[in-house]
Design an enzyme around this catalytic site. Structure first.
Site, PDB file in Angstrom:
ATOM      1  N   SER A  61      45.525  36.338  33.013  1.00 31.45           N
ATOM      2  CA  SER A  61      44.835  37.585  33.326  1.00 31.45           C
ATOM      3  C   SER A  61      45.643  38.412  34.333  1.00 31.45           C
ATOM      4  CB  SER A  61      43.423  37.252  33.825  1.00 31.45           C
ATOM      5  OG  SER A  61      42.613  38.391  33.907  1.00 31.45           O
ATOM      6  N   HIS A  97      44.546  38.943  28.477  1.00 31.38           N
ATOM      7  CA  HIS A  97      43.301  39.288  27.782  1.00 31.38           C
ATOM      8  C   HIS A  97      42.748  40.585  28.359  1.00 31.38           C
ATOM      9  CE1 HIS A  97      40.594  36.808  30.785  1.00 31.38           C
ATOM     10  NE2 HIS A  97      41.313  37.723  31.385  1.00 31.38           N
TER      11      HIS A  97
END
Length: 199
Positions: free
Chosen positions: A97, A122
Protein backbone atom coordinates in the site's frame (compact mmCIF):
# COMPACT_ATOMS: atom_id res chain seq x y z
CA UNK A 1 8.23 -2.10 22.63
CA UNK A 2 11.76 -2.78 23.87
CA UNK A 3 14.38 -0.89 21.84
CA UNK A 4 17.91 -2.36 21.91
CA UNK A 5 20.78 -0.18 23.13
CA UNK A 6 24.17 -0.16 21.39
CA UNK A 7 27.29 0.69 23.40
CA UNK A 8 30.30 2.12 21.54
CA UNK A 9 33.81 2.67 22.82
CA UNK A 10 35.16 6.13 22.01
CA UNK A 11 38.31 8.04 22.92
CA UNK A 12 36.33 9.63 25.74
CA UNK A 13 34.86 6.40 27.09
CA UNK A 14 31.61 4.59 26.41
CA UNK A 15 28.62 6.03 24.64
CA UNK A 16 25.24 4.33 24.39
CA UNK A 17 22.59 4.85 21.72
CA UNK A 18 19.22 3.30 21.03
CA UNK A 19 19.58 1.22 17.86
CA UNK A 20 17.64 3.70 15.68
CA UNK A 21 19.82 6.64 16.74
CA UNK A 22 22.92 4.57 15.97
CA UNK A 23 21.58 3.72 12.49
CA UNK A 24 20.79 7.41 11.94
CA UNK A 25 24.52 8.16 12.36
CA UNK A 26 25.05 6.04 9.23
CA UNK A 27 22.20 7.88 7.43
CA UNK A 28 19.83 4.92 7.79
CA UNK A 29 16.15 5.45 8.58
CA UNK A 30 14.04 2.39 9.43
CA UNK A 31 10.32 2.54 8.66
CA UNK A 32 8.78 -0.53 10.29
CA UNK A 33 5.09 -1.14 10.90
CA UNK A 34 1.95 0.77 9.98
CA UNK A 35 2.30 4.37 8.76
CA UNK A 36 0.37 6.88 10.85
CA UNK A 37 0.89 10.57 11.66
CA UNK A 38 3.26 9.81 14.55
CA UNK A 39 5.47 7.52 12.44
CA UNK A 40 5.37 10.01 9.54
CA UNK A 41 6.49 12.87 11.79
CA UNK A 42 9.44 10.80 13.06
CA UNK A 43 10.54 9.79 9.54
CA UNK A 44 10.14 13.36 8.22
CA UNK A 45 12.17 14.77 11.13
CA UNK A 46 14.96 12.28 10.40
CA UNK A 47 14.92 13.09 6.66
CA UNK A 48 15.15 16.82 7.39
CA UNK A 49 17.92 16.28 9.95
CA UNK A 50 20.04 14.21 7.55
CA UNK A 51 19.39 16.74 4.76
CA UNK A 52 20.71 19.51 7.03
CA UNK A 53 23.77 17.40 7.95
CA UNK A 54 24.79 16.76 4.33
CA UNK A 55 22.44 17.59 1.42
CA UNK A 56 24.57 15.69 -1.12
CA UNK A 57 24.97 12.36 0.69
CA UNK A 58 22.54 9.46 0.22
CA UNK A 59 19.92 8.68 2.84
CA UNK A 60 18.93 5.00 3.11
CA UNK A 61 15.25 4.36 3.93
CA UNK A 62 14.58 0.73 4.89
CA UNK A 63 10.88 -0.14 4.59
CA UNK A 64 9.01 -3.02 6.25
CA UNK A 65 5.44 -1.76 6.32
CA UNK A 66 1.90 -2.93 5.56
CA UNK A 67 0.99 0.66 4.65
CA UNK A 68 -1.29 2.95 6.59
CA UNK A 69 -2.88 6.38 6.54
CA UNK A 70 -2.70 7.93 3.06
CA UNK A 71 -2.06 11.51 4.21
CA UNK A 72 0.72 10.36 6.56
CA UNK A 73 2.37 8.38 3.77
CA UNK A 74 2.05 11.30 1.37
CA UNK A 75 3.73 13.58 3.91
CA UNK A 76 6.77 11.24 3.92
CA UNK A 77 6.68 10.92 0.11
CA UNK A 78 6.54 14.67 -0.44
CA UNK A 79 9.43 15.22 1.98
CA UNK A 80 11.51 12.61 0.11
CA UNK A 81 10.93 14.57 -3.11
CA UNK A 82 11.44 17.96 -1.42
CA UNK A 83 14.88 17.40 0.08
CA UNK A 84 18.03 17.62 -2.03
CA UNK A 85 19.72 14.53 -0.54
CA UNK A 86 19.05 11.42 -2.67
CA UNK A 87 16.86 8.88 -0.84
CA UNK A 88 17.62 5.23 -1.54
CA UNK A 89 14.73 2.89 -0.64
CA UNK A 90 15.17 -0.74 0.41
CA UNK A 91 12.26 -3.14 1.00
CA UNK A 92 12.88 -5.66 3.78
CA UNK A 93 9.96 -8.02 4.42
CA UNK A 94 7.09 -6.12 2.85
CA UNK A 95 6.19 -2.81 1.30
CA UNK A 96 2.43 -2.77 0.87
CA UNK A 97 0.00 0.00 0.00
CA UNK A 98 1.62 3.32 1.07
CA UNK A 99 4.80 1.35 1.81
CA UNK A 100 4.98 0.38 -1.88
CA UNK A 101 4.39 3.97 -2.96
CA UNK A 102 7.28 5.13 -0.74
CA UNK A 103 9.48 2.33 -2.09
CA UNK A 104 8.77 3.49 -5.66
CA UNK A 105 9.52 7.10 -4.69
CA UNK A 106 13.20 6.54 -3.99
CA UNK A 107 15.95 7.97 -6.18
CA UNK A 108 15.82 6.28 -9.61
CA UNK A 109 18.52 3.60 -9.78
CA UNK A 110 18.58 3.34 -5.96
CA UNK A 111 15.32 1.51 -5.23
CA UNK A 112 15.95 -2.00 -3.95
CA UNK A 113 14.31 -5.09 -2.51
CA UNK A 114 15.86 -7.92 -0.55
CA UNK A 115 15.46 -11.40 -2.02
CA UNK A 116 12.22 -12.59 -0.39
CA UNK A 117 10.45 -9.27 0.14
CA UNK A 118 6.87 -8.81 -1.02
CA UNK A 119 5.46 -5.67 -2.59
CA UNK A 120 1.73 -4.96 -2.87
CA UNK A 121 -0.23 -2.13 -4.48
CA UNK A 122 -3.98 -1.54 -4.22
CA UNK A 123 -6.58 1.19 -4.06
CA UNK A 124 -6.90 3.22 -0.85
CA UNK A 125 -9.22 1.92 1.85
CA UNK A 126 -11.64 4.11 3.73
CA UNK A 127 -14.62 4.01 6.01
CA UNK A 128 -16.74 6.88 7.23
CA UNK A 129 -19.93 7.20 9.24
CA UNK A 130 -22.19 10.20 9.46
CA UNK A 131 -24.73 12.13 7.47
CA UNK A 132 -25.29 11.17 3.84
CA UNK A 133 -23.81 14.43 2.55
CA UNK A 134 -20.65 13.94 4.64
CA UNK A 135 -20.31 10.36 3.43
CA UNK A 136 -20.59 11.67 -0.15
CA UNK A 137 -17.87 14.28 0.51
CA UNK A 138 -15.53 11.63 1.92
CA UNK A 139 -16.27 9.27 -0.99
CA UNK A 140 -15.30 12.02 -3.43
CA UNK A 141 -12.09 12.67 -1.49
CA UNK A 142 -11.05 9.01 -1.50
CA UNK A 143 -11.66 8.84 -5.27
CA UNK A 144 -9.42 11.90 -5.76
CA UNK A 145 -6.72 10.29 -3.61
CA UNK A 146 -7.04 7.01 -5.54
CA UNK A 147 -6.49 8.88 -8.81
CA UNK A 148 -3.45 10.76 -7.45
CA UNK A 149 -1.86 7.63 -5.94
CA UNK A 150 -2.27 5.77 -9.25
CA UNK A 151 -0.68 8.71 -11.11
CA UNK A 152 2.33 8.65 -8.75
CA UNK A 153 2.82 4.88 -9.13
CA UNK A 154 2.52 5.21 -12.93
CA UNK A 155 5.04 8.07 -12.96
CA UNK A 156 7.53 6.25 -10.72
CA UNK A 157 7.22 2.87 -12.44
CA UNK A 158 6.91 3.93 -16.07
CA UNK A 159 3.71 1.90 -16.42
CA UNK A 160 0.69 3.26 -18.26
CA UNK A 161 -1.84 4.87 -15.93
CA UNK A 162 -4.57 2.56 -17.29
CA UNK A 163 -2.53 -0.51 -16.29
CA UNK A 164 -1.90 0.83 -12.78
CA UNK A 165 -5.61 1.63 -12.42
CA UNK A 166 -6.53 -1.92 -13.45
CA UNK A 167 -3.87 -3.53 -11.24
CA UNK A 168 -4.82 -1.55 -8.13
CA UNK A 169 -8.52 -2.45 -8.32
CA UNK A 170 -7.65 -5.41 -6.07
CA UNK A 171 -4.60 -6.32 -3.97
CA UNK A 172 -1.75 -6.80 -6.47
CA UNK A 173 1.14 -8.74 -4.91
CA UNK A 174 4.61 -8.88 -6.42
CA UNK A 175 7.89 -10.61 -5.70
CA UNK A 176 11.09 -8.61 -5.96
CA UNK A 177 11.56 -9.78 -9.55
CA UNK A 178 8.00 -8.84 -10.46
CA UNK A 179 8.35 -5.44 -8.78
CA UNK A 180 11.55 -4.89 -10.76
CA UNK A 181 9.78 -5.74 -14.03
CA UNK A 182 6.91 -3.45 -13.01
CA UNK A 183 9.33 -0.57 -12.37
CA UNK A 184 8.71 -0.12 -8.65
CA UNK A 185 12.30 -1.10 -7.82
CA UNK A 186 15.54 -1.08 -9.79
CA UNK A 187 17.33 -4.13 -8.41
CA UNK A 188 17.20 -7.00 -5.94
CA UNK A 189 20.06 -7.27 -3.48
CA UNK A 190 20.92 -10.55 -1.78
CA UNK A 191 24.06 -9.31 -0.01
CA UNK A 192 25.24 -5.91 1.11
CA UNK A 193 28.27 -4.83 -0.96
CA UNK A 194 31.52 -5.20 1.00
CA UNK A 195 32.98 -1.87 -0.08
CA UNK A 196 31.52 1.14 -1.86
CA UNK A 197 28.28 0.89 -3.77
CA UNK A 198 24.84 1.15 -2.25
CA UNK A 199 23.75 -0.22 1.10
Amino acid sequence: MLVPIVVEQTGRGERSYDIYSRLLKDRIIFLGGPIDDHVANLVIAQLLFLEAEDPDKDIHLYINSPGGVVTAGMAIYDTMQYIKAPVSTICVGQAASMGALLLSGGEKGKRFSLTHSRIMIHQPLGGFQGQATDIHIHAQEILKMKKRLNEIIAENSGQALEKVEADTERDYFMSGEEAKSYGIIDAIIARKPTSGGSR
